[in-house]
Design a protein around this motif. Structure first.
Motif, PDB file in Angstrom:
ATOM      1  N   VAL A  49      -1.132   5.338   1.100  1.00  0.00           N
ATOM      2  CA  VAL A  49      -1.005   5.787   2.487  1.00  0.00           C
ATOM      3  C   VAL A  49      -0.478   7.224   2.512  1.00  0.00           C
ATOM      4  CG1 VAL A  49      -0.038   5.268   4.752  1.00  0.00           C
ATOM      5  CG2 VAL A  49      -0.460   3.396   3.134  1.00  0.00           C
ATOM      6  N   PRO A  50      -1.262   8.185   3.028  1.00  0.00           N
ATOM      7  CA  PRO A  50      -0.790   9.576   3.095  1.00  0.00           C
ATOM      8  C   PRO A  50       0.477   9.692   3.929  1.00  0.00           C
ATOM      9  CG  PRO A  50      -3.150   9.441   3.557  1.00  0.00           C
ATOM     10  CD  PRO A  50      -2.627   8.037   3.541  1.00  0.00           C
ATOM     11  N   ALA A  51       1.307  10.696   3.596  1.00  0.00           N
ATOM     12  CA  ALA A  51       2.612  10.856   4.250  1.00  0.00           C
ATOM     13  C   ALA A  51       2.496  11.101   5.745  1.00  0.00           C
ATOM     14  CB  ALA A  51       3.381  11.998   3.581  1.00  0.00           C
ATOM     15  N   ALA A  54       2.247   5.353   7.487  1.00  0.00           N
ATOM     16  CA  ALA A  54       3.155   5.774   6.418  1.00  0.00           C
ATOM     17  C   ALA A  54       4.541   5.190   6.661  1.00  0.00           C
ATOM     18  CB  ALA A  54       3.218   7.292   6.352  1.00  0.00           C
ATOM     19  N   GLY A  55       5.137   4.607   5.606  1.00  0.00           N
ATOM     20  CA  GLY A  55       6.436   3.974   5.738  1.00  0.00           C
ATOM     21  C   GLY A  55       7.465   4.575   4.795  1.00  0.00           C
ATOM     22  N   ASN A  56       8.576   3.914   4.684  1.00  0.00           N
ATOM     23  CA  ASN A  56       9.668   4.323   3.811  1.00  0.00           C
ATOM     24  C   ASN A  56       9.438   3.702   2.431  1.00  0.00           C
ATOM     25  OD1 ASN A  56      12.124   4.589   2.432  1.00  0.00           O
ATOM     26  ND2 ASN A  56      13.325   4.482   4.329  1.00  0.00           N
ATOM     27  N   VAL A  57       8.996   4.525   1.481  1.00  0.00           N
ATOM     28  CA  VAL A  57       8.652   4.013   0.152  1.00  0.00           C
ATOM     29  C   VAL A  57       9.880   3.459  -0.555  1.00  0.00           C
ATOM     30  CG1 VAL A  57       7.705   4.628  -2.109  1.00  0.00           C
ATOM     31  CG2 VAL A  57       6.670   5.562  -0.041  1.00  0.00           C
ATOM     32  N   ALA A  89       0.825  -1.210   0.000  1.00  0.00           N
ATOM     33  CA  ALA A  89       0.000   0.000   0.000  1.00  0.00           C
ATOM     34  C   ALA A  89       0.861   1.264   0.000  1.00  0.00           C
ATOM     35  CB  ALA A  89      -0.938  -0.008   1.205  1.00  0.00           C
ATOM     36  N   ASN A  90       1.953   1.245   0.757  1.00  0.00           N
ATOM     37  CA  ASN A  90       2.867   2.390   0.767  1.00  0.00           C
ATOM     38  C   ASN A  90       3.513   2.580  -0.600  1.00  0.00           C
ATOM     39  OD1 ASN A  90       3.525   3.964   3.417  1.00  0.00           O
ATOM     40  ND2 ASN A  90       3.121   1.868   4.104  1.00  0.00           N
ATOM     41  N   LEU A  91       3.970   1.519  -1.210  1.00  0.00           N
ATOM     42  CA  LEU A  91       4.614   1.596  -2.511  1.00  0.00           C
ATOM     43  C   LEU A  91       3.671   2.163  -3.569  1.00  0.00           C
ATOM     44  CD1 LEU A  91       7.021   0.980  -4.366  1.00  0.00           C
ATOM     45  CD2 LEU A  91       6.128  -1.342  -4.633  1.00  0.00           C
ATOM     46  N   LEU A  92       2.391   1.794  -3.516  1.00  0.00           N
ATOM     47  CA  LEU A  92       1.425   2.230  -4.522  1.00  0.00           C
ATOM     48  C   LEU A  92       0.803   3.589  -4.208  1.00  0.00           C
ATOM     49  CD1 LEU A  92      -0.303  -1.208  -5.211  1.00  0.00           C
ATOM     50  CD2 LEU A  92       1.350  -0.013  -6.659  1.00  0.00           C
ATOM     51  N   GLY A  93       1.239   4.227  -3.102  1.00  0.00           N
ATOM     52  CA  GLY A  93       0.799   5.590  -2.815  1.00  0.00           C
ATOM     53  C   GLY A  93      -0.561   5.726  -2.169  1.00  0.00           C
ATOM     54  N   GLU A 139     -27.975  -0.077   0.966  1.00  0.00           N
ATOM     55  CA  GLU A 139     -28.015   0.537  -0.360  1.00  0.00           C
ATOM     56  C   GLU A 139     -26.572   0.837  -0.755  1.00  0.00           C
ATOM     57  OE1 GLU A 139     -31.010   3.637  -0.682  1.00  0.00           O
ATOM     58  OE2 GLU A 139     -32.137   2.677   0.925  1.00  0.00           O
ATOM     59  N   ARG A 140     -26.053   0.007  -1.627  1.00  0.00           N
ATOM     60  CA  ARG A 140     -24.625  -0.055  -1.912  1.00  0.00           C
ATOM     61  C   ARG A 140     -24.015   1.303  -2.257  1.00  0.00           C
ATOM     62  NH1 ARG A 140     -21.261  -4.233  -3.572  1.00  0.00           N
ATOM     63  NH2 ARG A 140     -19.406  -3.517  -4.693  1.00  0.00           N
ATOM     64  N   HIS A 141     -24.700   2.085  -3.113  1.00  0.00           N
ATOM     65  CA  HIS A 141     -24.112   3.335  -3.579  1.00  0.00           C
ATOM     66  C   HIS A 141     -24.157   4.436  -2.523  1.00  0.00           C
ATOM     67  CE1 HIS A 141     -28.292   2.916  -4.801  1.00  0.00           C
ATOM     68  NE2 HIS A 141     -28.425   4.211  -4.650  1.00  0.00           N
ATOM     69  N   PHE A 142     -24.795   4.181  -1.369  1.00  0.00           N
ATOM     70  CA  PHE A 142     -24.805   5.158  -0.282  1.00  0.00           C
ATOM     71  C   PHE A 142     -23.745   4.846   0.784  1.00  0.00           C
ATOM     72  CE2 PHE A 142     -29.587   6.385  -0.717  1.00  0.00           C
ATOM     73  CZ  PHE A 142     -29.287   7.047  -1.896  1.00  0.00           C
ATOM     74  N   ILE A 143     -23.136   3.660   0.697  1.00  0.00           N
ATOM     75  CA  ILE A 143     -22.235   3.199   1.758  1.00  0.00           C
ATOM     76  C   ILE A 143     -20.906   3.951   1.710  1.00  0.00           C
ATOM     77  CG2 ILE A 143     -20.922   1.215   2.613  1.00  0.00           C
ATOM     78  CD1 ILE A 143     -23.095  -0.562   1.358  1.00  0.00           C
ATOM     79  N   THR A 144     -20.382   4.269   2.888  1.00  0.00           N
ATOM     80  CA  THR A 144     -19.018   4.777   3.018  1.00  0.00           C
ATOM     81  C   THR A 144     -18.183   3.725   3.735  1.00  0.00           C
ATOM     82  OG1 THR A 144     -19.785   7.071   3.166  1.00  0.00           O
ATOM     83  CG2 THR A 144     -17.563   6.617   3.956  1.00  0.00           C
ATOM     84  N   LEU A 145     -17.045   3.375   3.155  1.00  0.00           N
ATOM     85  CA  LEU A 145     -16.102   2.471   3.821  1.00  0.00           C
ATOM     86  C   LEU A 145     -15.235   3.320   4.749  1.00  0.00           C
ATOM     87  CD1 LEU A 145     -14.954   0.297   0.758  1.00  0.00           C
ATOM     88  CD2 LEU A 145     -16.944  -0.022   2.236  1.00  0.00           C
ATOM     89  N   VAL A 146     -15.220   2.983   6.035  1.00  0.00           N
ATOM     90  CA  VAL A 146     -14.516   3.801   7.027  1.00  0.00           C
ATOM     91  C   VAL A 146     -13.361   2.994   7.612  1.00  0.00           C
ATOM     92  CG1 VAL A 146     -14.742   5.148   9.141  1.00  0.00           C
ATOM     93  CG2 VAL A 146     -16.689   4.960   7.580  1.00  0.00           C
ATOM     94  N   GLY A 147     -12.153   3.536   7.490  1.00  0.00           N
ATOM     95  CA  GLY A 147     -10.969   2.864   8.008  1.00  0.00           C
ATOM     96  C   GLY A 147     -10.616   3.339   9.400  1.00  0.00           C
ATOM     97  N   GLY A 148     -10.329   2.418  10.282  1.00  0.00           N
ATOM     98  CA  GLY A 148      -9.895   2.736  11.635  1.00  0.00           C
ATOM     99  C   GLY A 148      -8.742   1.834  12.027  1.00  0.00           C
ATOM    100  N   GLY A 149      -8.192   2.065  13.213  1.00  0.00           N
ATOM    101  CA  GLY A 149      -7.039   1.301  13.644  1.00  0.00           C
ATOM    102  C   GLY A 149      -5.769   1.845  13.003  1.00  0.00           C
ATOM    103  N   GLY A 150      -4.635   1.333  13.426  1.00  0.00           N
ATOM    104  CA  GLY A 150      -3.361   1.835  12.931  1.00  0.00           C
ATOM    105  C   GLY A 150      -3.127   1.591  11.459  1.00  0.00           C
ATOM    106  N   SER A 151      -3.815   0.577  10.885  1.00  0.00           N
ATOM    107  CA  SER A 151      -3.581   0.213   9.477  1.00  0.00           C
ATOM    108  C   SER A 151      -4.774   0.522   8.580  1.00  0.00           C
ATOM    109  CB  SER A 151      -3.228  -1.281   9.378  1.00  0.00           C
ATOM    110  OG  SER A 151      -2.058  -1.570  10.108  1.00  0.00           O
ATOM    111  N   GLY A 152      -5.658   1.418   9.003  1.00  0.00           N
ATOM    112  CA  GLY A 152      -6.849   1.731   8.207  1.00  0.00           C
ATOM    113  C   GLY A 152      -6.528   2.140   6.786  1.00  0.00           C
ATOM    114  N   CYS A 153      -5.533   3.030   6.620  1.00  0.00           N
ATOM    115  CA  CYS A 153      -5.186   3.540   5.290  1.00  0.00           C
ATOM    116  C   CYS A 153      -4.459   2.511   4.430  1.00  0.00           C
ATOM    117  CB  CYS A 153      -4.342   4.811   5.407  1.00  0.00           C
ATOM    118  SG  CYS A 153      -5.351   6.305   5.456  1.00  0.00           S
ATOM    119  N   ILE A 154      -3.990   1.449   5.048  1.00  0.00           N
ATOM    120  CA  ILE A 154      -3.296   0.415   4.279  1.00  0.00           C
ATOM    121  C   ILE A 154      -4.284  -0.380   3.431  1.00  0.00           C
ATOM    122  CG2 ILE A 154      -2.145  -1.835   4.576  1.00  0.00           C
ATOM    123  CD1 ILE A 154      -0.571  -0.472   6.883  1.00  0.00           C
TER     124      ILE A 154
END
Length: 716
Positions: free
Chosen positions: A397-399, A404-407, A391-395, A454-469
């Motif tokens: 994960v925000p800096a 965020a890791g060492n790309v 995920a870090n390599l492909l961009g 209703e699928r098109h109304f859903i928001t996927l919400v990330g939490g925890g230390g690896s949410g953005c991964i």
């Protein structure tokens, strides 16, 4: 001038105890802190709780008197069951005649398997209630104690209707120095075997939880905090510590509930799927119409009457390693870098790899196949190829993100991996992420179907230390909206600090009428006030499960009477319109303001779908209702709305209800309905008949003035 007040949330985990301080007015996160959990201290985890409270208050210049709410979540009950650290339970089954024969069998509970060969041990006896004396009860308890019982469960057929005998057993056990509980205290549902089993699990937790509760409560008082200590429940709410002493089973799985409580209260998600992503696993749960989804929990493979958060756990997370077979990535996980004792490839400096890093394959644990890819660097040290690195390599994960890791380091590792697979580093990372996403989406699709989201109304919400991964890449691949929770690594701790008091009562009732609904409503109000809620803040929802003949009352409330926002806190109409349009995936110019009452603002828009090469158009109405702060509280497709007064409920609203009812030869299916007025939102989706629905409205609006405007939303 009134002193500023704060909320404190504490999350006691297996490794760390976290604390979060939240501004009680703005709900902004003021401070956060983490210390090791004090399992081995003489005062146990209570010592860590009081230590972190003292430290976080002192570091932020906050006095104990400024704390208006304090709650903690704990894994203690869950861990006790996992580790077999529970009390032995003696069961006093009771009954007479034919019911007695049934009770002797149904209330007989064998040892309950926990994990790794550990058991919750039980001892059973039976008393005939036709001529039941106190001496008979004493003899039965003494016999159970002699056999090894440390706590007593009293269980009688139909005790939910008349608990007299169960209460006698509990009182006599207390006189004899034993903790005791009755089946009727845990649930008011029929089904003696499941009710007894639930009571047994609850009883097994009482001695250890009682000890911790007493120490923690005393520590809070000694710290000078006057606010009542609240404890996280497994359904996303909190309850008073007095209730924990009676029903510790309700704290089971509360660690999982805390994260989704944070998404619900802190992120104010109305419809979404929440992912708490760690290093080894991801917990997935659903929020629908601003509520968490609940189901009956199982212990030792057996169903209980414990209603807990419906959470699905998968071994896919930031540290998930790559499995390679026949020159292809076949799986991500279930082993993680942590389990394998390896560092992540993306959280190290490039120099750590040395001059000649090599790709090799290991077996993380004895018995695992030697197919997990790692990079062997300087001095033979191994670094895992992980989902986090991909995920870090492909961009994705925000800096500034926690994950965020060492790309550059990730690229070195993944290029070696790509060379083995015959592709570029980015192509290898994409393959790995896609495999992880596909595994998670199988569960997500099941939950979407199960809860009719209703699928098109859903928001996927990330939490925890690896949410953005995980979450941004998943949202991109499946074309869904997403967001990462603010302060995601602390979302569970924030959820504890933000949680509302919650109570639930279930009763076995066939086709409940107004009398039964009024009775359960009065009971739940009394119970939630005892649990620490201010009566003026309490909202009550009634649900009727016709298939199972269950009448359910769910109450939520705050521990204090919060000052309601003034009209000046209302967002500008164009800003509300923009939020409403985004929530239902429509352009702002096609979303119109419909009406308003109290804190509620309703917007509607029309979605056009072209069919048959554009020759035909299908129009769908989309509704979004927001509170004055701009939080979307309900959004629906193909729903209808009505604005009327309290006085017009028997006429205009009743007609609106009829217009939205679906009639067939078998029955009349009333619509799912919500009503909004002043500060209130009333969920009526659990009712089965028009009579039940109208009865609940009359109870809820008994003292509302006749001219008060209400908004009704209905759909099939």
């Amino acid at each position: 001038m009134t002193s500023k007040t704060y909320r404190i949330g504490i999350d006691v985990g297996g490794t760390f105890t976290d604390a979060a301080i939240i501004d009680n007015d703005s709900f902004a996160l003021v401070a956060k802190k983490k210390i090791p959990t004090t399992h081995h201290h003489p005062n146990g985890v209570a010592h860590g709780i009081i230590t972190i409270i003292h430290q976080v208050l002192a570091e932020n210049g906050i006095s104990p008197q400024q704390v208006s709410f304090i709650a903690h979540g704990t894994t203690q009950a869950t861990n006790a069951l996992l580790e077999g650290d529970v009390a032995k339970v003696g069961i006093v089954a009771m009954g007479s005649g034919f019911e007695g024969k049934s009770a002797r069998k149904e209330a007989h509970i064998d040892d309950i398997p926990l994990s790794d060969g550990k058991f919750l041990h039980t001892f059973n006896t039976f008393l005939d209630t036709r001529q039941l004396s106190d001496e008979d009860i004493r003899r039965a308890i003494a016999e159970l104690r002699q056999r090894g019982a440390e706590v007593i469960v009293a269980s009688e057929a139909y005790s939910v209707d008349d608990p007299t005998n169960e209460l006698r057993v509990i009182a006599i056990a207390a006189e004899m120095g034993l903790c005791a509980t009755g089946g009727h205290e845990i649930t008011q549902l029929y089904g003696l075997k499941t009710r007894t089993r639930t009571a047994v699990v609850n009883a097994s937790l009482i001695p250890r939880m009682l000890e911790t509760a007493n120490m923690t409560e005393q520590a809070i008082k000694e710290a000078g905090i006057a606010s009542q200590l609240m404890i996280m429940r497994c359904d996303g709410g909190v309850m008073s510590i007095d209730e924990v002493r009676k029903r510790p089973i309700l704290t089971m799985l509360s660690g999982l509930a805390a994260g989704v409580a944070g998404a619900l209260m802190y992120e104010k998600v109305s419809d979404g799927i929440f992912f708490e992503v760690g290093g080894t696993s991801v917990d997935i749960s659903v929020i629908k119409n601003g509520k968490v989804m609940i189901q009956n929990a199982q212990v030792g493979g057996h169903r209980t009457y414990l209603r807990s958060l419906d959470v699905r756990t998968l071994a896919v997370a930031g540290g998930s390693m790559m499995v390679v077979e026949n020159g292809k990535i076949t799986m991500t996980g279930p082993r993680s870098a942590h389990i394998a004792g390896c560092e992540y490839e993306c959280f190290i400096p490039e120099l750590a790899f040395g001059e000649h890093p090599e790709l090799t394959f290991i077996s993380p644990r004895p018995g695992d196949p030697q197919t997990y890819a790692v990079i062997q660097g300087a001095e033979g040290k191994r670094y895992a190829l992980t989902v986090a690195g991909a995920a870090n390599l492909l961009g994705f994960v925000p800096a500034d993100d926690y994950a965020a890791g060492n790309v550059n380091s990730a690229r070195i590792a993944w290029q070696l991996f790509g060379d083995h697979l015959g592709c570029s580093a980015e192509q290898a990372a994409r393959q790995a992420l896609d495999i992880a996403i596909d595994k998670v989406m199988l569960v997500v699709e099941d939950m979407i179907a199960e809860y009719k989201l209703e699928r098109h109304f859903i928001t996927l919400v990330g939490g925890g230390g690896s949410g953005c991964i995980l979450v941004p890449a998943m949202a991109e691949k499946v074309a869904m909206k997403h967001k990462n929770a603010n302060n995601a690594p602390y979302i569970s701790t924030i959820g504890v600090g933000m949680a509302m008091v919650r109570e639930m009562i279930e009763k076995s009732v066939v086709n409940p009428g107004e009398a039964e609904i009024k009775m359960i409503r009065a009971e739940i109000l009394e119970r939630i006030v005892k649990s620490g809620a201010n009566e003026a803040t309490v909202d009550i929802n009634i649900e009727i499960d016709k298939q199972k003949n269950v009448l359910r009352a769910i109450a939520t409330g705050a521990t204090e009477l919060r000052q309601k926002e003034t009209i000046n806190d209302t967002l500008p109409l164009d800003q509300l319109q923009r939020i409403a349009a985004e929530s239902v995936n429509l352009p702002q110019q096609t979303t119109q303001y419909a009406c308003q009452t109290g804190r509620w603002h309703l917007f509607e828009g029309i979605s056009e779908q072209k069919r048959f090469f554009g020759l035909m158009k299908k129009q769908q109405r989309r509704l979004s209702i927001l509170d004055r702060e701009g939080v979307v509280r309900l959004k629906k497709e193909n729903a209808n709305w009505l604005l009327c007064t309290r006085q017009e409920i028997p006429s205009l609203f009743a007609e609106f209800l009829d217009d939205n009812t679906r009639y067939s030869e078998a029955n009349a299916a009333i619509p799912k309905t919500f009503i909004f007025w002043k500060e209130k939102m009333l969920d009526l989706t659990g009712t089965q008949t028009k009579e039940q629905l109208m009865s609940i409205i009359e109870m809820e609006m008994d003292v509302v003035e006749q001219g008060q405007n209400i908004i009704a939303i209905a759909w099939q």
